[in-house]
Scaffold this motif. Structure first.
Motif, PDB file in Angstrom:
ATOM      1  N   ALA A 105      22.380 -17.405 -44.778  1.00 52.48           N
ATOM      2  CA  ALA A 105      22.769 -16.103 -44.104  1.00 52.48           C
ATOM      3  C   ALA A 105      23.715 -15.318 -44.639  1.00 52.48           C
ATOM      4  CB  ALA A 105      23.109 -16.509 -42.547  1.00 52.48           C
ATOM      5  N   VAL A 106      23.195 -14.042 -44.778  1.00 57.58           N
ATOM      6  CA  VAL A 106      24.251 -13.024 -45.242  1.00 57.58           C
ATOM      7  C   VAL A 106      24.254 -12.154 -43.950  1.00 57.58           C
ATOM      8  CG1 VAL A 106      24.761 -11.436 -46.970  1.00 57.58           C
ATOM      9  CG2 VAL A 106      23.533 -13.230 -47.612  1.00 57.58           C
ATOM     10  N   ILE A 107      25.552 -11.835 -43.516  1.00 60.55           N
ATOM     11  CA  ILE A 107      25.728 -11.202 -42.283  1.00 60.55           C
ATOM     12  C   ILE A 107      26.343  -9.859 -42.527  1.00 60.55           C
ATOM     13  CG2 ILE A 107      26.836 -11.076 -39.964  1.00 60.55           C
ATOM     14  CD1 ILE A 107      24.693 -12.873 -39.919  1.00 60.55           C
ATOM     15  N   GLY A 108      26.049  -8.719 -42.291  1.00 55.30           N
ATOM     16  CA  GLY A 108      26.958  -7.316 -42.423  1.00 55.30           C
ATOM     17  C   GLY A 108      26.982  -6.922 -41.174  1.00 55.30           C
ATOM     18  N   LEU A 164      37.203   0.254 -37.925  1.00 55.38           N
ATOM     19  CA  LEU A 164      38.229   0.612 -38.457  1.00 55.38           C
ATOM     20  C   LEU A 164      38.137   0.104 -39.806  1.00 55.38           C
ATOM     21  CD1 LEU A 164      41.392   0.403 -36.281  1.00 55.38           C
ATOM     22  CD2 LEU A 164      40.260   2.563 -36.949  1.00 55.38           C
ATOM     23  N   GLN A 165      37.696  -1.087 -40.144  1.00 54.81           N
ATOM     24  CA  GLN A 165      37.539  -1.625 -41.669  1.00 54.81           C
ATOM     25  C   GLN A 165      36.204  -1.356 -42.521  1.00 54.81           C
ATOM     26  OE1 GLN A 165      40.380  -2.823 -42.135  1.00 54.81           O
ATOM     27  NE2 GLN A 165      41.154  -3.073 -40.129  1.00 54.81           N
ATOM     28  N   GLY A 166      35.347  -0.404 -41.791  1.00 53.80           N
ATOM     29  CA  GLY A 166      34.330  -0.228 -42.560  1.00 53.80           C
ATOM     30  C   GLY A 166      33.245  -1.248 -42.698  1.00 53.80           C
ATOM     31  N   TYR A 182      32.223  -3.856 -33.074  1.00 53.00           N
ATOM     32  CA  TYR A 182      33.512  -4.636 -33.509  1.00 53.00           C
ATOM     33  C   TYR A 182      34.657  -3.399 -34.224  1.00 53.00           C
ATOM     34  CZ  TYR A 182      31.510  -9.095 -32.662  1.00 53.00           C
ATOM     35  OH  TYR A 182      30.960 -10.265 -32.246  1.00 53.00           O
ATOM     36  N   CYS A 183      35.912  -3.849 -33.664  1.00 55.13           N
ATOM     37  CA  CYS A 183      36.892  -2.864 -34.152  1.00 55.13           C
ATOM     38  C   CYS A 183      38.082  -3.887 -34.504  1.00 55.13           C
ATOM     39  CB  CYS A 183      37.274  -1.872 -33.188  1.00 55.13           C
ATOM     40  SG  CYS A 183      38.556  -0.745 -33.757  1.00 55.13           S
ATOM     41  N   PRO A 195      46.967   3.179 -41.316  1.00 58.77           N
ATOM     42  CA  PRO A 195      45.922   2.317 -41.955  1.00 58.77           C
ATOM     43  C   PRO A 195      46.400   0.977 -42.599  1.00 58.77           C
ATOM     44  CG  PRO A 195      46.964   3.920 -42.948  1.00 58.77           C
ATOM     45  CD  PRO A 195      47.751   4.207 -41.909  1.00 58.77           C
ATOM     46  N   GLY A 196      45.358   0.335 -42.949  1.00 54.85           N
ATOM     47  CA  GLY A 196      45.726  -0.925 -43.664  1.00 54.85           C
ATOM     48  C   GLY A 196      45.427  -1.953 -42.679  1.00 54.85           C
TER      49      GLY A 196
END
Ligand SMILES: [Zn+2]
Length: 272
Positions: free
Chosen positions: A114-117, A122-124, A191-192, A261-262
């Motif tokens: 499984a590859v989950i994206g 906020l994090q892209g 998600y954030c 940011p960050g």
């Protein structure tokens, strides 16, 4: 507080859940004190508080469904053996038990290839190959309690959560939760992941790391401090205002894209 402001700003409901599935670690008095702190700060929740410690049966049924679909396998690896093999599970027990062993054992989910994206607000874009990043992970602990990820996805669905807002320290665990949602046929929320407050050494502030507990006698000052750290400095007219007034101001001026940011907000020597 970030979650509260974001939910209020967007006209949504803000939900509170007590992650006390592990009753040894989370006692009722601890839950009471969390809820009292929220109340004192004017952070009122919109629906009944959900206590994970009262939901054993629901988690058990979900585990049975995973077992029926052969998605899980028993793992009897002692803790010390796992500790020596690094963060990625070796798969040692994957094909070891044709039938569940009689003794204490954990249950692990087969992650396969499984590859989950997913796209974090906020994090892209975040992608993780679960096999090489974490391996088959525990969904039920040796002591029979549901693992954090399992309880989390089931409760997110139960509470009809559409957006999960939490610290960036949990970013890496989100792909595991998304895989569990897929296995259980649960909806995927957005998600954030927000920056976490850290000390000068970059360590997240927490009770475990020795941070002082929130001073319940100074809720307005606490709210003010956190808002300032997040980049929102309330108007001077609000000095000495009640928590509810400060929160009203915060919601009216809220814009999550204005968070620093960050992934870390260094609070340095600030009293929070
Ligand atoms: Zn094992």
């Amino acid at each position: 507080m970030v979650g509260f402001c974001e939910a209020r700003r967007r006209g949504g409901a803000w939900l509170v859940r007590i992650d006390d599935a592990d009753r040894q670690r989370c006692r009722q008095t601890h839950a009471d004190s969390i809820l009292r702190t929220l109340e004192t700060h004017g952070l009122w929740w919109d629906e009944a508080v959900l206590f994970q410690s009262r939901r054993d049966e629901i988690y058990r049924v979900a585990l049975e469904r995973l077992a029926a679909g052969s998605r899980v396998f028993p793992c009897t690896c002692p803790r010390r053996e796992l500790a020596g093999s690094g963060p990625i599970y070796s798969g040692r027990c994957r094909a070891r038990y044709p039938r569940p062993p009689a003794g204490e054992h954990a249950l692990r989910l087969r992650v396969g290839d499984a590859v989950i994206g997913f796209d974090d607000r906020l994090q892209g874009r975040i992608e993780q190959d679960l096999g090489s990043a974490v391996g088959d992970f525990v969904v039920r602990r040796r002591d029979g309690l549901p693992a954090y990820h399992l309880a989390t996805v089931i409760d997110d669905a139960e509470q009809r959560v559409t957006e999960v807002l939490r610290g960036v320290d949990l970013l890496d665990s989100t792909p595991r939760q998304i895989l569990l949602q897929q296995c259980l046929g649960l909806p995927r929320p957005d998600y954030c992941h927000i920056p976490v407050l850290t000390d000068r050494g970059g360590i997240k502030l927490s009770k475990q790391a020795g941070a002082r507990p929130v001073d319940a006698d100074a809720p307005s000052e606490n709210l003010w401090t956190v808002l300032a750290l997040l980049g929102f400095v309330p108007e001077p007219a609000l000095i000495g205002a009640k928590p509810a007034e400060i929160l009203d101001w915060a919601v009216a001026h809220w814009d999550i894209r204005r968070l620093p940011p960050g992934r870390r907000i260094d609070v340095g020597g600030l009293a929070v």
